[in-house]
Scaffold this motif. Structure first.
Motif, mmCIF file in Angstrom:
data_model
loop_
_atom_site.group_PDB
_atom_site.id
_atom_site.type_symbol
_atom_site.label_atom_id
_atom_site.label_comp_id
_atom_site.label_asym_id
_atom_site.label_seq_id
_atom_site.Cartn_x
_atom_site.Cartn_y
_atom_site.Cartn_z
ATOM 1 N N PRO A 174 -8.163 11.292 -6.853
ATOM 2 C CA PRO A 174 -7.398 10.707 -7.960
ATOM 3 C C PRO A 174 -7.116 9.234 -7.683
ATOM 4 O O PRO A 174 -6.900 8.846 -6.534
ATOM 5 C CB PRO A 174 -6.107 11.524 -7.957
ATOM 6 C CG PRO A 174 -5.976 12.044 -6.567
ATOM 7 C CD PRO A 174 -7.377 12.266 -6.071
ATOM 8 N N VAL A 175 -7.130 8.421 -8.726
ATOM 9 C CA VAL A 175 -6.824 6.997 -8.579
ATOM 10 C C VAL A 175 -5.449 6.747 -9.183
ATOM 11 O O VAL A 175 -5.247 6.914 -10.378
ATOM 12 C CB VAL A 175 -7.895 6.118 -9.261
ATOM 13 C CG1 VAL A 175 -7.550 4.640 -9.092
ATOM 14 C CG2 VAL A 175 -9.272 6.403 -8.666
ATOM 15 N N ARG A 176 -4.520 6.357 -8.336
ATOM 16 C CA ARG A 176 -3.133 6.149 -8.759
ATOM 17 C C ARG A 176 -2.956 4.772 -9.388
ATOM 18 O O ARG A 176 -3.776 3.883 -9.217
ATOM 19 C CB ARG A 176 -2.201 6.268 -7.561
ATOM 20 C CG ARG A 176 -2.328 7.580 -6.803
ATOM 21 C CD ARG A 176 -1.448 8.657 -7.384
ATOM 22 N NE ARG A 176 -1.514 9.888 -6.590
ATOM 23 C CZ ARG A 176 -0.556 10.789 -6.546
ATOM 24 N NH1 ARG A 176 0.541 10.623 -7.228
ATOM 25 N NH2 ARG A 176 -0.694 11.885 -5.834
ATOM 26 N N GLY A 177 -1.816 4.610 -10.078
ATOM 27 C CA GLY A 177 -1.522 3.352 -10.741
ATOM 28 C C GLY A 177 -0.610 2.472 -9.917
ATOM 29 O O GLY A 177 -1.054 1.543 -9.252
ATOM 30 N N HIS A 178 0.705 2.745 -9.911
ATOM 31 C CA HIS A 178 1.654 1.941 -9.154
ATOM 32 C C HIS A 178 1.262 1.851 -7.688
ATOM 33 O O HIS A 178 0.756 2.809 -7.102
ATOM 34 C CB HIS A 178 3.050 2.550 -9.250
ATOM 35 C CG HIS A 178 3.803 2.146 -10.466
ATOM 36 N ND1 HIS A 178 3.866 2.936 -11.585
ATOM 37 C CD2 HIS A 178 4.527 1.042 -10.753
ATOM 38 C CE1 HIS A 178 4.610 2.338 -12.503
ATOM 39 N NE2 HIS A 178 5.022 1.188 -12.027
ATOM 40 N N SER A 179 1.559 0.716 -7.075
ATOM 41 C CA SER A 179 1.038 0.426 -5.744
ATOM 42 C C SER A 179 1.622 1.289 -4.636
ATOM 43 O O SER A 179 1.045 1.349 -3.554
ATOM 44 C CB SER A 179 1.274 -1.044 -5.412
ATOM 45 O OG SER A 179 2.655 -1.323 -5.405
#
Length: 772
Positions: A407-412
């Protein structure tokens, strides 16, 4: 089913006719350099961004390589840093000129472009304005009110965390909430990838993905589902380009044709830039209907069974299945019983196209599955993820080099916050160890998710809200219905860098506390401090800012959390807020002591190039599930939608633009979709526009089609013809959040179903009958 081709761009409709990256990316950064008034040090900051010893970008959670490029930032990362380091200021003089009621009517963009917040501010109900306060006054006032609320009911305060806060801040914040007496720790993950945390953990035993960056050097195939790399994580395009050049196949399933997964031109490659060369990213790009990922994954699994049957075995890794999985018989029976005609009907794709991808999968030894919120933000989002895992498990593509689920997350740092205790689920946190370390008894009851926190604001059971960053009130579903309820709170505390809509929804008492951005120097008692965060691939990175703070009144997030805690809680000799704020290395020692298996030698490895891996049992084929094995899931539906479109409704997919990061709007150029717009638009394919009796440019109102006794509408939307599947309408987030019911969410995780909302178009002159 439509005959419209699914793999080629429709040139007669708005689109970006250049590769992602390239001169377009450079010109976009240059434009923002000119219009956002950055401070003189922004170039040096960008030079150090995402490199060992530098500051880690706040724009996304994509990993940082051990051998960084000359410029290890992307277009959106540059925008985020320019946005943070603006010379514009939003201080007491600004608030003296404007009432909160006036500001509440301003657009999101107009609020944020006022610049950096400079002073602590207290809401004054008599004047309806924010007025300047000292830090001592702020902590004293907040602490007094929190103590009053706690005396009545400590469960009635919510401690929300945005995904940008560091590991150090997050650890202290979670400790504050539990010392206060609750586990009410929702974070931005609740609105995006909580489906991953819940759904993936159920079937693999791990709440995060299993891949690391080096896996992309060894994979033979990458499948993308519901993830827009070009806008949300552009630095990912570099390893994709490298994978393509060594022969890796890439296939994308997405209702929207996103430029970043079509072609890419590397802005750091002089040959590509000057010669106009580009890399084709996706070998196949299939525009399926929204919410049909379960069906297309069922089709891919079905094709694997067919090919294994045709070849007399050897395609399915039956040794792996027998040794490492459970649930196979029910899964196999369900997939074999699924009809191709039903798969075609739900997806809008041809059997031959799905079968072709299935054959590519069977011919690839090592496969990585990538996904984003296009899978997680559905009523059956957890089933989407389980089906994806099914496909990978069939050929042993989890737990070995060059393969896995990612999965590719958004917030850092949204993934990292969960790692160090920001969780409403007490079973996920080592509370016994925390109690022993700090000499108290943590609450054991389940806290509030984002959905439950919003429900509490609506029904009055939530009396206090502390927001650690973000724009919570704008990001949530049912946003229009909830706005008035915020003003009934006893306390609303917002820790922030810029003004946003959440700050205008004041309670009886409201405070606005300005903090440093990650690129700014954080000077404490023992000298300049560093912080840390975790990326999408479970790597831990250190970050240190160098820029002069925007105001001498700014304070760090750990300082602010500790200040609130000291003013609220009784003294505890084991809880040393002042010591921890004076030296963040002590906080990292606490994190290591609490999570020794993940953070061994934390301080020593803080600035290790490429970060250090916190470990992942599923990557080692250690399955921490209820069966002790990876779990195959038999689908009970082929649609992830909670409500499929009927003769008069459509499926709304909310999206972000190229000039946006979550609720932050940098501008109005959706360059990678070929649009320049005020964002008040609804996109449909031209055949649908004609069948609905509409015309391009016409203003319409979208109405939620969920029947629950509430009316939800967003009007003033202009119709734009766009390349989309039938039954699909596209509009921007967060402008259309009011159309998403609070109760319309993933069954397991309660993640709002922003990618599959049933809507109608109000004002049609006749009933629309659709038969195709």
């Amino acid at each position: 089913m439509t005959d419209r081709k699914q793999t080629h761009q429709r040139d007669d409709l708005p689109h970006y006719d250049q590769p992602s990256g390239g001169w377009g990316s450079l010109s976009s950064v240059a434009r923002h350099m000119g219009q956002d008034h950055p401070s003189p040090g922004v170039i040096d900051t960008l030079r150090r961004q995402n490199k060992p010893g530098g500051h880690m970008c706040t724009s996304c959670a994509w990993t940082k390589p051990p051998n960084p490029h000359v410029a290890e930032f992307c277009e959106n990362g540059a925008k985020a840093t320019i946005w943070d380091l603006t010379r514009d200021r939003c201080g007491p003089d600004f608030f003296a000129r404007h009432t909160v009621s006036e500001l509440r009517g301003w657009p999101d963009y107009e609020l944020e472009i006022q610049g950096r917040l400079t002073h602590p501010m207290r809401y004054d109900p008599a004047s309806d304005k924010y007025v300047e306060a000292t830090w001592d006054e702020a902590f004293e006032g907040i602490g007094a009110t929190l103590r009053e609320i706690r005396a009545k009911n400590p469960k009635s305060v919510v401690f929300y965390a945005s995904g940008r806060a560091s590991l150090e801040t997050s650890y202290l914040y979670a400790l504050l909430a539990r010392l206060y007496g609750n586990n009410n720790l929702p974070d931005s993950s609740n609105m995006c990838h909580e489906t991953t945390s819940v759904g993936l953990k159920k079937v693999t035993g791990s709440p995060v993905g299993t891949c690391v960056l080096s896996d992309f050097d060894h994979c033979d195939m990458i499948i993308f589902m519901g993830q827009n790399t070009g806008t949300n994580s552009p630095r990912f395009l570099h390893p994709l380009r490298a994978a393509k050049k060594r022969g890796c196949k890439i296939v994308t399933f997405n209702p929207v044709r996103e430029a970043g997964l079509v072609t890419f031109r590397d802005p750091q490659n002089p040959v590509e830039m000057l010669a106009g060369k580009e890399t084709v990213i996706s070998d196949r790009y299939l525009q399926l209907k929204p919410g049909s990922d379960v069906a297309v994954l069922a089709g891919l699994c079905k094709r694997v069974f067919e090919i294994d049957d045709e070849q007399g075995g050897g395609v399915i890794d039956r040794q792996f299945v027998a040794q490492h999985t459970s649930g196979w018989p029910a899964f196999e029976a369900a997939i074999r019983a699924t009809e191709w005609a039903e798969i075609e009907r739900i997806t809008g794709l041809r059997r031959d196209d799905i079968a072709e991808v299935g054959e590519m999968y069977c011919n690839s030894d090592k496969v990585i599955g990538i996904y984003g919120m296009g899978l997680t933000q559905h009523v059956h989002g957890s089933l989407n993820i389980a089906m994806y895992v099914n496909l990978l498990l069939m050929r042993g593509n989890i737990g070995r080099e060059g393969a896995g689920i990612s999965p590719v997350r958004g917030h850092s740092n949204v993934q990292g916050q969960r790692t160090v205790g920001i969780s409403e689920k007490p079973e996920l946190v080592p509370l016994d160890r925390i109690d022993e370390m700090f000499g108290f008894e943590s609450p054991r009851d389940t806290g509030t998710t984002t959905i439950e926190a919003v429900q509490g604001v609506l029904d009055g059971s939530v009396r206090g809200f502390v927001g650690l960053g973000g724009n919570f009130a704008r990001a949530i579903p049912d946003q229009g219905r909830t706005d008035p309820a915020w003003q009934k709170l006893d306390l609303n505390v917002q820790i922030a860098t810029k003004l946003n809509r959440s700050h205008t929804l004041v309670g009886r008492e409201a405070w606005l506390l300005p903090c440093l951005v990650r690129a700014e120097m954080d000077m404490q008692a023992t000298g300049p401090q560093a912080v840390s965060m975790e990326d999408s691939l479970s790597m831990i990175h250190g970050s240190q800012g160098r820029r002069e703070p925007a105001s001498k009144m700014l304070r760090s997030e750990p300082f602010i959390v500790a200040g609130i805690a000291k003013a609220t809680l009784d003294p505890n000799p084991k809880v040393k807020w002042d010591d921890w704020v004076g030296d963040y290395a002590l906080i990292r020692d606490l994190i290591e002591a609490t999570y020794p298996d993940k953070f061994e030698r934390f301080n020593d490895r803080l600035f290790q190039p490429g970060g250090f891996h916190k470990g992942n049992p599923a990557r080692e084929r250690q399955w921490q599930t209820e069966t002790g094995r990876a779990i195959f899931t038999a689908p009970d539906t082929l649609s992830a939608l909670g409500q499929a479109p009927d003769a008069q409704s459509y499926t709304l997919v909310t999206v972000r633009s190229n000039d946006q990061f979550n609720t932050t709007i940098y501008g109005f150029h959706d360059r990678l979709r070929g649009l320049e717009t005020d964002r008040q638009v609804v996109m449909m394919n031209p055949e649908m526009i004609a069948r609905a009796g509409l015309r391009e440019g016409q203003e319409v109102t979208l109405c939620c089609a969920v029947e629950d006794g509430e009316t939800r509408e967003v009007g003033g939307l202009r119709v734009i013809a766009y390349d989309l599947p039938d039954d699909t309408v596209l509009a921007y987030y967060p402008e259309t959040n009011p159309l998403v019911p609070l109760g319309y969410h993933d069954r397991l995780s309660k993640t709002p179903a922003y990618k599959g909302v049933p809507v109608r178009i109000r004002g049609l002159s006749r009933r629309i009958s659709r038969h195709w």
